[in-house]
Design a protein around this motif. Sequence first.
Motif, PDB file in Angstrom:
ATOM      1  N   GLN A  54      -3.055   2.921   0.104  1.00 26.96           N
ATOM      2  CA  GLN A  54      -2.020   3.710   0.787  1.00 26.96           C
ATOM      3  C   GLN A  54      -2.639   4.812   1.626  1.00 26.96           C
ATOM      4  N   PHE A  73       5.074  -2.708 -10.655  1.00 30.07           N
ATOM      5  CA  PHE A  73       5.906  -3.211  -9.575  1.00 30.07           C
ATOM      6  C   PHE A  73       6.024  -4.716  -9.731  1.00 30.07           C
ATOM      7  N   ASN A  77       8.308   1.295 -11.756  1.00 29.96           N
ATOM      8  CA  ASN A  77       7.334   2.032 -10.964  1.00 29.96           C
ATOM      9  C   ASN A  77       6.631   3.027 -11.877  1.00 29.96           C
ATOM     10  N   LEU A 133      11.504   9.710 -10.194  1.00 29.81           N
ATOM     11  CA  LEU A 133      12.964   9.603 -10.181  1.00 29.81           C
ATOM     12  C   LEU A 133      13.447   9.108 -11.528  1.00 29.81           C
ATOM     13  N   ILE A 138       4.610  -4.757  -2.070  1.00 27.43           N
ATOM     14  CA  ILE A 138       5.958  -5.139  -2.457  1.00 27.43           C
ATOM     15  C   ILE A 138       6.756  -3.905  -2.872  1.00 27.43           C
ATOM     16  N   ALA A 139       8.066  -3.976  -2.651  1.00 29.65           N
ATOM     17  CA  ALA A 139       8.923  -2.865  -3.068  1.00 29.65           C
ATOM     18  C   ALA A 139       9.490  -3.175  -4.442  1.00 29.65           C
ATOM     19  N   LYS A 140       9.878  -2.094  -5.131  1.00 30.77           N
ATOM     20  CA  LYS A 140      10.471  -2.284  -6.438  1.00 30.77           C
ATOM     21  C   LYS A 140      11.819  -2.997  -6.296  1.00 30.77           C
ATOM     22  N   ASP A 185      11.952   5.907  -2.126  1.00 36.88           N
ATOM     23  CA  ASP A 185      12.916   5.823  -3.214  1.00 36.88           C
ATOM     24  C   ASP A 185      13.393   4.399  -3.427  1.00 36.88           C
ATOM     25  N   GLY A 186      13.212   3.554  -2.410  1.00 39.28           N
ATOM     26  CA  GLY A 186      13.473   2.135  -2.609  1.00 39.28           C
ATOM     27  C   GLY A 186      12.294   1.454  -3.276  1.00 39.28           C
ATOM     28  N   GLY A 187      11.297   2.224  -3.653  1.00 37.04           N
ATOM     29  CA  GLY A 187      10.159   1.648  -4.362  1.00 37.04           C
ATOM     30  C   GLY A 187       9.145   1.022  -3.427  1.00 37.04           C
ATOM     31  N   PHE A 188       8.937   1.642  -2.255  1.00 42.18           N
ATOM     32  CA  PHE A 188       7.925   1.112  -1.344  1.00 42.18           C
ATOM     33  C   PHE A 188       7.117   2.292  -0.803  1.00 42.18           C
ATOM     34  N   PRO A 189       6.211   2.839  -1.607  1.00 32.16           N
ATOM     35  CA  PRO A 189       5.521   4.087  -1.245  1.00 32.16           C
ATOM     36  C   PRO A 189       4.649   3.956   0.006  1.00 32.16           C
ATOM     37  N   LEU A 190       4.221   2.740   0.321  1.00 31.23           N
ATOM     38  CA  LEU A 190       3.333   2.562   1.467  1.00 31.23           C
ATOM     39  C   LEU A 190       3.955   3.138   2.733  1.00 31.23           C
ATOM     40  N   VAL A 246       3.766   7.005   2.924  1.00 28.90           N
ATOM     41  CA  VAL A 246       2.522   7.647   3.342  1.00 28.90           C
ATOM     42  C   VAL A 246       2.278   7.418   4.834  1.00 28.90           C
ATOM     43  N   LEU A 247       2.709   6.268   5.334  1.00 30.47           N
ATOM     44  CA  LEU A 247       2.485   6.000   6.758  1.00 30.47           C
ATOM     45  C   LEU A 247       3.369   6.886   7.637  1.00 30.47           C
ATOM     46  N   LEU A 251      11.879  -4.985   0.236  1.00 24.30           N
ATOM     47  CA  LEU A 251      12.467  -3.694   0.613  1.00 24.30           C
ATOM     48  C   LEU A 251      13.863  -3.902   1.203  1.00 24.30           C
TER      49      LEU A 251
END
Lengths: 228, 462, 318, 475
Positions: C36, C197, C201, C206, C286-288, D225-230, D233-234, D300
Amino acid sequence: MLSPTELFSSATTLSIAHVLAGALVLASFMMLYQNRLSSVINVLALHSAVLGIAVGWQAAIQHAPELYITAGLALGFKAIIIPIALQRIVIRLGIHRQIEAVGGISLTMLAGIGLVALSLVVMLRTAAHADALAREDVALALAVILLGMLMMVTRRNAVSQIVGFMSLENGLILAAAGAQGMPLVVEISVAFSVLIAFIVIGVFLFRIRERFDTVDSAALDAFRGEAQ
Amino acid sequence: MLGAGSKAGLVPLHVWLPRAHPAAPSHVSALMSGVMTKVAIYAFIRIVFALVGPAAWWWGLVVLVLGGITAVLGVLYALMEDDIKTILAYSTIENIGLIFVGLGLALAFKADGMMLAAALALTAALFHAFNHMLFKSTLFFGAGAIQHATGTRDLAQLGGLIHRMKISAVPMLIAAMAIAALPPLNGFASEWLLLQAILLSPALPQFGLKLAVPAIGALVALAAAFAAACFVRLFGIAYLGKPRSQAAEAAPETDAASRSAMIGLAALCVIAGLLPGLVIDLFAPVSDNLLGVRVPTQSGLPWLTIMPVTASRSSYDPLLIALFVTISACLAFLSLRRFGSRIIRSTPAWGCGYQEFGPQAQTRLSQYTPSGFAQPIRRVFAASVFRAHDLVTIPPPGDAAPARFTSSWTDPAWATLYTPLISALDWTADRMNRLQFLTIRRYLAFVFAALVVLLVWVALWR
Amino acid sequence: MALITPLLLQLVQMALVLAIAPLLAGLVRVLKARLQRRAGPPLLQFYRDLAKLIIKDAIVATGTSWIYRAAPYVIFAASWVSASLVPSFGTNLLFSWSGDLIVIVALLGTARFCQMLAALDLGTAFGGLGASREAMFASLAEPAMLMIVFTVALIAGSSQLSVIATFMHSGAAGLRLSLGLGLVALVIVALAETGRFPVDNPATHLELTMVHEAMVLDYTGRHLALLDLAHALKLTLYMSLIACIFVPFGMAGPGAAPASLALGLLAYLGKLVLGAVLLAIFETAIAKMRVFRVPNFIGAALMLGLLGTLLLFVSATL
Amino acid sequence: MMVNSRTWQAAASDLATGRSIFVALWAEAQDDGCIIHLAGRPQGSGEVRLLSLAAPDRLFPSIAQHHPAASLMERALCDVHGLTAEASPDPRPWLDHSTPYLFKPVTGDGVHQIPVGPVHAGIIEPGHFRFSVNGETIIRLEVRLGYTHKATLGLMRGHMIDHAAQLAGRISGDSTVAYAFAFARAVEQALGIKAPPRATALRGIMAELERLANHFGDIGAICNDGGFPLMNVLTAALRERVLRLAATCFGHRLMMDRIIPGGVTTDLTAAHAKLVLTTLTDLRGQWARLFELYEKTASLQDRVVTSGWLDPMIAQRLGCGGYVGRASGQDFDARRDACYPPYDTLAITVPHLTAGDVDARLRIRMAELEQSVTVIRTLLATMPPGALCTPLPDPANLTTIERNDARVGHALIEGFRGDIFAHVRVHRGRIEDVMLRDPSWFFWPALEAAIEGNIVADFPLCNKSFNPSYSGCDL
């Protein structure tokens, strides 16, 4: 260059073919699991790529060069061109919403498992005397076909029905390639028929969209008088 | 089969059981659950194994499938109920299902002449029946104690009982862990044996059995996982947390007689769990009698291990596992005492600064309710089977009316079996009428269904 | 002498998993941070956190019972024992016969049971939230795991991990479709069980989206240290399990020379690093999931496990 | 315009029927009781009209009983001024935390509550969320704020304009430019002066830079908050570049106190103007790739599409502006509809969607990013030369009429969240009465409504897609 049949024992070459056929079944399941159009299309690309590899492997072990063409067609058309085109269609239609699977993902997958078991049993019963691995490959191909049909039946969205249709056709090609090759002409015609079908469907989709402002095939039903 | 099944509580003949068991006084319900259902099992074993001659293999399949479905549905019911005794009654249905899975497996093995495997499955079933008697009786005693102390069996009214029923909570916890099939207690030992018997199924010649048994194994595992959720819910909500009513806040400990009965039964659970070899040997004569074969003697094995088939196949040593866990826990405890802080301070859990969640609060609004705890499972698993449905109405902004919540579910046995067939007939007629209006997708579905039917026919009759 | 070596190996294994579990968890964190484009915490931060937590006083919520205080020890011990029963660098563990794969899975179930009880003991909303979500996920993950056990046990003819590892190492299993399906299913179950994930998370703040973290939200000091360590052990366990069943290369067999043991150790560490890299890449890409999409995900593992078992019966008739 | 009770009620029913849109409600203490002010605008227009009602006995007819959007502001003004709204559907205190608080009722079996906040795990402002739930099903959400009541408006009253302008820029830190802009425009209108053209162009550039920075932050935070931290940061990197650009060009990362009544304090040199252009071109290339990532990450998309659906009817009823309203079919943008410089010379197209979900709110932000860049480019290309500030009239040199007359002005400015309303009454260089209304006043009730049908675990995602300001409502 050494051919795989010289490199590996026959059991290994066959079991690789078997694993590739199984990977196709797995890809069909992945397709059933997806509920978003763009990922369904991505899985179709994967599905076709696996098919290409599987057919290519068959070409190598059967020493059937014409099968390489089939493999190339699968990789070129169905793994690259058609998915890209479908993605474009989806973007142009602006349908990034959720596609409803009729009756829930888990239930669909459970039905899929049942279909795989069924095709295995059928093939074991009907082709009891055939060569074991060839028999199983045909069984797996049948499973892919059935799963493709399941995909078409459980989805409402026209695009995912097309994708289901394509995966069904992949199963047919796998079955044909496994059965000691089929004439090249047939292959090419199959590939072209797919392409033509694709073009027709593409035009068709835009037509539906123009007239009904949706590609949910349920809307067509409503037009036919079956208001739900 | 029909008679024994309805007596024991097999789905879909189970409907009487959860109504009858809680109605009786606790010790009677304990007896009903622990013994009466076993009488039915006994009758079933007697009839099927001894009286009726050689059984066809598909008998086993029928019993297996019914058992598996009973187990999963039974425990799903239990998960959605709020009345402790009804929960226990439904859990009895689950356990009966598991026992019938073992019996069905034994039947199938026996029909194919695999006597050793049949003996293993039968022993597993009997072992489980024995275990069920132990922990279910403990649980019913506990439920009785709760009812006596608080005047209610409604989980939504309980909570925090462990602070007032300090002693009887311990056997209750042991029984809950045992029925949830957790090692090193007895419920796991019998379930492990059952799974080992299932693992022997590939040797069966019939294709249908080969394919069905692992699927039944998945159902057994599903039932076990649900049972864990169910008894976390029962124990966690009744005994842990904070009281949800005045009655629960003032609950007295139960009398010494009940306490000692519970402790005795729970101790048996522990012993049967730690030394399963002894119990298995206890049941050896039964399988010897019925099948002419017995499971290898277990009690002579080193370290009191159990090893149903061969050493290379599988073995389980609960004593050693328990010892390891104890030693590791003690090691952790001692080294933390040696190297870390020894102090434990206590403060109220953070209640967002609101009185209603503070230490002096009367209401326990922030605690999960039993139905809230089960909601995710209800939504995922019961939505189709039980037509579980949550309805939420939120008034629009500015409307002072309360938001409403209703949750409903129905027993599919009532809905599908006991409601008359007339509606089905109606539906069929209606459908026939609509055939002409089929959609593209439905046409496809019909073609597809026809193909599948054809394939099934090929698979089964060719 | 015949007993001494396996005993020694068993003790080494116990110490090893305990020692590297925080390192592995730390490595995943660092790799994720790098992917990241963040600097991320130092590799050894997990150890420092543990040391800090251990010397701090423990604070427990008033009104909790002895279960709340005892649970961390039981959870830690059960996780440690299960992790020690999975062969890592060598198959010749003294106590491997005391429990097969089913027992290992069930032992983790015991740990989970205690975790959920402790969460409910708090009597707060978040304890119940975590416990009820965990119950939902576990009710699918456990059967899925069992189907994987079935698949593997039927291929290897045993549910004993050391036997399975030896069998797989011998190459007798060959390339099997069922194994492929089992691997995919096991990866899904491992992601769900270790709270990664897209199921949970591990790094979120949260409260409302937490699963595992919600259950341990009010733990502090040495109790939290034990729970964190147990969580890291679980990650190590699942990675070792995947390595042991599907990539047993380099494992030292019974009666192996010290050199091959050392090689086995190196291979094991290499596999863990590879696993950490793959996990980090996957978690970044991938997203949660939505909470109610997770059952589909784990359900897919259950189906794949079942499919693997079914295909096996067909293959067995060859 | 002072009105009687009957006209007041008629205005309220106009709001209820949707003929006019509610803008703000506030009160002003007088020697004898209070005066209540109601601001509204006709549907589809940015022209704000004021009504004032005397409340000598501290009683006034409730607006909230007709129009729920007014409820929070009505409760707040009752708390501050000790007023009572007659027939109010919700007489509970808002800012006053001294008494136990009764949350809205919920009925049904097995309902329990999840309290969250006011202390949060993240670095956010204090607010309490009370969920009534059954497991994961949310039955009701209620938000309680007022933990940081700073009495900002009270601090501004009676002070000199320049001091008040500084406070205005601190009402909600992320919208400091927009607030300063709104306040400055209101004061300028009251005093009858105009900011020089170069100043308005610079104001526009600053406002758009602020919008860019906040939208980048929001897009990343929603994905996080949707669980996609990448993604977070971008976009955080992009946001940081905008902030640094602001620091370089205007001397402050958030451009605080750069807009003052009469003009601006900082000029943009030609070199800096070039820097803005090159940075924007660079950023644009980067975010195009990010949006592709957003659209292509199916996992996402699965989170954001259909989550947190806000009914367009409710959005309209509550008068939601900004990305919340525009994602739910409301076609309103103060830059176009209130038509203030520098936007009066620009063609502003207002993107709006009807989907009303998290995804739609995110896409609106993305579309607005594009537009902000276009606006900045146009402004830079047509940057007029000239003075930066028109001096305010000196209170000592006023004519008699001006000295005795208080002058009123108001403005509606599009901040990054939505339309910010500013109202001032100036007398002899001092602020007599002031109101600054944040768009979040309407987002909070909209959030409470949008949570229907969602599960507990999706709340942070929904909340972040609204991103209402706490501070803006804790005045």
